[in-house]
Enzyme design. Structure first.
Site, PDB file in Angstrom:
ATOM      1  N   HIS A 177      76.931   3.680  96.713  1.00 13.89           N
ATOM      2  CA  HIS A 177      77.407   2.372  97.162  1.00 13.89           C
ATOM      3  C   HIS A 177      77.103   1.283  96.125  1.00 13.89           C
ATOM      4  CE1 HIS A 177      77.567   3.811 101.588  1.00 13.89           C
ATOM      5  NE2 HIS A 177      78.649   4.115 100.916  1.00 13.89           N
ATOM      6  N   ASP A 228      75.614 -23.983 106.111  1.00 10.07           N
ATOM      7  CA  ASP A 228      76.660 -24.325 107.073  1.00 10.07           C
ATOM      8  C   ASP A 228      78.021 -23.767 106.670  1.00 10.07           C
ATOM      9  OD1 ASP A 228      77.112 -25.910 104.916  1.00 10.07           O
ATOM     10  OD2 ASP A 228      77.336 -27.785 106.029  1.00 10.07           O
ATOM     11  N   ARG A 262      84.434  10.971  91.971  1.00  8.40           N
ATOM     12  CA  ARG A 262      84.959  11.131  93.335  1.00  8.40           C
ATOM     13  C   ARG A 262      86.459  10.873  93.258  1.00  8.40           C
ATOM     14  NH1 ARG A 262      81.767   8.123  95.762  1.00  8.40           N
ATOM     15  NH2 ARG A 262      82.828   6.135  96.017  1.00  8.40           N
ATOM     16  N   ASP A 300      91.674   3.309 101.740  1.00  3.39           N
ATOM     17  CA  ASP A 300      90.383   3.689 101.142  1.00  3.39           C
ATOM     18  C   ASP A 300      90.664   4.711 100.042  1.00  3.39           C
ATOM     19  OD1 ASP A 300      87.769   4.323 100.630  1.00  3.39           O
ATOM     20  OD2 ASP A 300      87.341   5.222 102.584  1.00  3.39           O
ATOM     21  N   ASP A 356      86.323   2.694  93.802  1.00  2.23           N
ATOM     22  CA  ASP A 356      86.569   2.971  95.222  1.00  2.23           C
ATOM     23  C   ASP A 356      86.936   1.631  95.836  1.00  2.23           C
ATOM     24  OD1 ASP A 356      86.519   3.545  97.932  1.00  2.23           O
ATOM     25  OD2 ASP A 356      84.647   4.701  97.845  1.00  2.23           O
ATOM     26  N   GLU A 389      89.589  10.256  96.060  1.00  2.90           N
ATOM     27  CA  GLU A 389      89.771  10.001  97.498  1.00  2.90           C
ATOM     28  C   GLU A 389      91.197   9.572  97.813  1.00  2.90           C
ATOM     29  OE1 GLU A 389      87.367   6.726  99.035  1.00  2.90           O
ATOM     30  OE2 GLU A 389      87.605   7.483 101.078  1.00  2.90           O
ATOM     31  N   HIS A 399      85.669   3.151 108.322  1.00  2.00           N
ATOM     32  CA  HIS A 399      85.116   4.330 109.003  1.00  2.00           C
ATOM     33  C   HIS A 399      85.531   4.149 110.454  1.00  2.00           C
ATOM     34  CE1 HIS A 399      81.922   4.486 105.600  1.00  2.00           C
ATOM     35  NE2 HIS A 399      83.077   4.969 105.226  1.00  2.00           N
ATOM     36  N   GLU A 441      87.684  13.044 100.302  1.00  2.00           N
ATOM     37  CA  GLU A 441      86.971  12.417  99.197  1.00  2.00           C
ATOM     38  C   GLU A 441      85.761  13.197  98.701  1.00  2.00           C
ATOM     39  OE1 GLU A 441      84.689   8.881 100.360  1.00  2.00           O
ATOM     40  OE2 GLU A 441      85.621   8.986 102.336  1.00  2.00           O
ATOM     41  N   HIS A 474      86.473  10.856 106.498  1.00  2.00           N
ATOM     42  CA  HIS A 474      86.228  10.192 107.787  1.00  2.00           C
ATOM     43  C   HIS A 474      87.547   9.691 108.332  1.00  2.00           C
ATOM     44  CE1 HIS A 474      86.665   6.504 105.365  1.00  2.00           C
ATOM     45  NE2 HIS A 474      85.908   7.114 104.471  1.00  2.00           N
ATOM     46  N   TYR A 501      78.053  14.129  91.665  1.00  2.00           N
ATOM     47  CA  TYR A 501      77.294  13.032  91.048  1.00  2.00           C
ATOM     48  C   TYR A 501      76.071  13.637  90.372  1.00  2.00           C
ATOM     49  CZ  TYR A 501      80.197  11.126  94.715  1.00  2.00           C
ATOM     50  OH  TYR A 501      81.271  10.856  95.542  1.00  2.00           O
ATOM     51  N   HIS A 535      77.494  13.550 100.509  1.00  2.00           N
ATOM     52  CA  HIS A 535      78.179  12.805 101.569  1.00  2.00           C
ATOM     53  C   HIS A 535      79.253  13.675 102.220  1.00  2.00           C
ATOM     54  CE1 HIS A 535      81.658  12.239  98.931  1.00  2.00           C
ATOM     55  NE2 HIS A 535      80.850  11.798  97.981  1.00  2.00           N
TER      56      HIS A 535
HETATM   57  N1  GLY Z   1      84.748   3.315 100.681  1.00  2.00           N
HETATM   58  C1  GLY Z   1      83.952   3.860 101.693  1.00  2.00           C
HETATM   59  C2  GLY Z   1      84.152   5.279 101.821  1.00  2.00           C
HETATM   60  O1  GLY Z   1      84.738   5.898 100.958  1.00  2.00           O
HETATM   61  O2  GLY Z   1      83.786   5.870 102.787  1.00  2.00           O
HETATM   62 MN    MN Z   2      86.118   6.851 102.365  1.00  2.00          MN
HETATM   63 MN    MN Z   3      86.123   5.039  99.614  1.00  2.00          MN
END
Ligand code: GLY
Ligand code: MN
Ligand code: MN
Length: 439
Positions: free
Chosen positions: A234, A31, A400, A262, A251, A402, A352, A378, A345, A382, A341
């Site tokens: 992720h 609940d 990475r 982000d 991240d 970003e 996103h 970004e 975005h 890897y 990837h």
């Molecule tokens: N943190 C999600 C991305 O970098 O797209």
């Molecule tokens: Mn991102």
């Molecule tokens: Mn990110």
């Protein structure tokens, strides 16, 4: 009426009506609920922050904006929090009219009949879908009598997505705030991280700082990946010890008044890059800086992706991860093993964010960058820990970098430039007094 809603109405077809639902609370367990997060499209158009509301927008009416909301209820409010009620919806959110949400189902025929077009996004809110389908089915049956249900249904995100993609100066200000809070949180993490800490302690530093600065929380689950956890895109467990000699990939981004940041940075846990780490890092950084430069009016989203692939493939060759002609490696998608990837975005209310990436139905013609768009940049590399084809010194390295970039009239503005990414600058920052004193 809110400016955004006015602009939406200006783009609606003649003789149309729109139904835009708010989000509902979601059960976390038994609940208890997750912290409520309003639906972005609904928030964008109405600014109304409560769950279980529905906006009805009927441009040809003298009162075009009706908000159906949870009514005031002293007992419910004592248990679960304040409500605006119908009075607050009109007074504080500029609805032309407000009704208790309980009336929505029985009002539906009265609201929709006589319009040619209904703007409604199916498949987001199942109970509301059922209600609307039942209405359509009933009224279509009654067509010989007096009913006139809309004959065309349009997804309103075609309009809203495009609006949200191009940020207004007010939105840019909020995004800069989200970006600044997040940037400072990353700087704090760089200063405080030491071998022997746990990933969750870094997570807590970052998220506490964001909240302390007035962010509603994180814009997405933070990724705090030490060592080869950085090669899991992720990774969100964030519960392993941080080892001397490893890198840490963070991240994390704040959500501030509905807008996301982000940011990713990768830095050495002990404050000093090893030569091998630095070799990989320098390549990713160079690609990232070039792709930031590329993010400007005239270039396209797809062009940027291809550019990042080309540059990173060259980089992989330099590191000895790939061998062969760049052209062939790209054709075979060999780079996918280490860079799987997109280079970025749209960013806005959703991390996103909304808006189409193509300008035609074939999804071939990529959208050109235009002033007011915010995009992440970004790139990453890897190298799996068990990748026997990679030079041993690089195995288990994940990097990475970003940033969040606003496209402007004559170039772009990096909203997250404040967090160091030059390796020398990172090392210098990490040797600060507070770290040496072990605070
Ligand atoms: N943190 C999600 C991305 O970098 O797209
Ligand atoms: Mn991102
Ligand atoms: Mn990110």
């Amino acid at each position: 009426m809110r400016k955004q809603l006015k602009r939406f109405i200006d783009q609606m077809e003649p003789n149309s009506i729109a139904i835009i639902p708010a989000a509902h609370e979601a059960t976390r367990s038994y609940d208890t609920e997750y912290k409520f997060r309003q639906d972005s499209d609904f928030m964008y158009l109405t600014g109304f922050p409560e769950p279980d509301a529905v906006a009805v927008i009927d441009p040809r009416s003298k009162k075009p904006f009706t908000l159906y909301v949870r009514p005031r209820d002293l007992e419910m409010e004592t248990w679960f929090g304040r409500r605006e009620g119908v009075e607050g919806a009109v007074k504080n959110y500029k609805a032309d009219k407000s009704q208790p949400i309980e009336k929505f189902a029985s009002d539906l025929a009265k609201l929709l009949d006589g319009h040619d077009i209904l703007y409604y996004r199916f498949a987001l809110d199942k109970p509301l879908d059922r209600l609307i389908l039942r209405y359509l089915s009933n009224q279509r049956m009654r067509r010989l009598k007096t009913a006139y249900p809309p004959h065309t249904i349009i997804d309103p995100t075609v309009i809203i997505g495009d609006m949200r993609l191009h940020k207004t100066p007010d939105e840019v200000e909020l995004m800069q705030k989200a970006a600044t809070i997040s940037a400072e949180a990353h700087i704090l993490a760089m200063k405080k991280t030491k071998p022997g800490m746990n990933e969750f302690q870094v997570e807590s530093l970052i998220e506490a700082y964001m909240r302390e600065q007035g962010a509603s929380g994180v814009a997405y689950n933070s990724i705090i990946g030490g060592g080869d956890n950085a090669t899991i895109l992720h990774y969100v467990e964030n519960n392993r010890p941080l080892k001397d000699g490893d890198l840490l990939l963070i991240d994390a981004g704040a959500e501030y008044q509905g807008y996301a940041a982000d940011i990713t940075r990768t830095f050495p846990i002990n404050g000093n890059f090893t030569p091998a780490q630095r070799e990989v890092y320098d390549i990713v950084l160079d690609v990232q800086e070039k792709c930031i430069d590329y993010t400007k009016t005239g270039n396209t989203v797809k062009g940027r992706q291809e550019y990042s692939i080309e540059l990173l493939t060259e980089g992989m060759k330099k590191l000895g991860l790939l061998k062969g002609k760049t052209e062939d490696l790209i054709k075979k998608k060999a780079y996918m093993k280490y860079y799987m990837h997109g280079v970025g975005h749209y960013l806005g209310m959703d991390v996103h964010d909304a808006g189409r990436y193509f300008t035609d139905q074939t999804a071939k013609n990529s959208r050109p960058f235009a002033p007011g768009m915010v995009l992440t940049v970004e790139p990453g590399l890897y190298i799996p820990p068990d990748d026997r084809s990679a030079p041993a010194k690089y195995r288990g390295i994940g990097i990475r970098i970003e940033d969040d970039v606003l496209v402007t009239k004559d170039g772009n503005l990096n909203l997250t430039a404040k967090v160091p990414k030059d390796p020398d600058e990172i090392e210098a920052l990490m040797q600060t007094k507070s770290r040496r004193a072990g605070r």
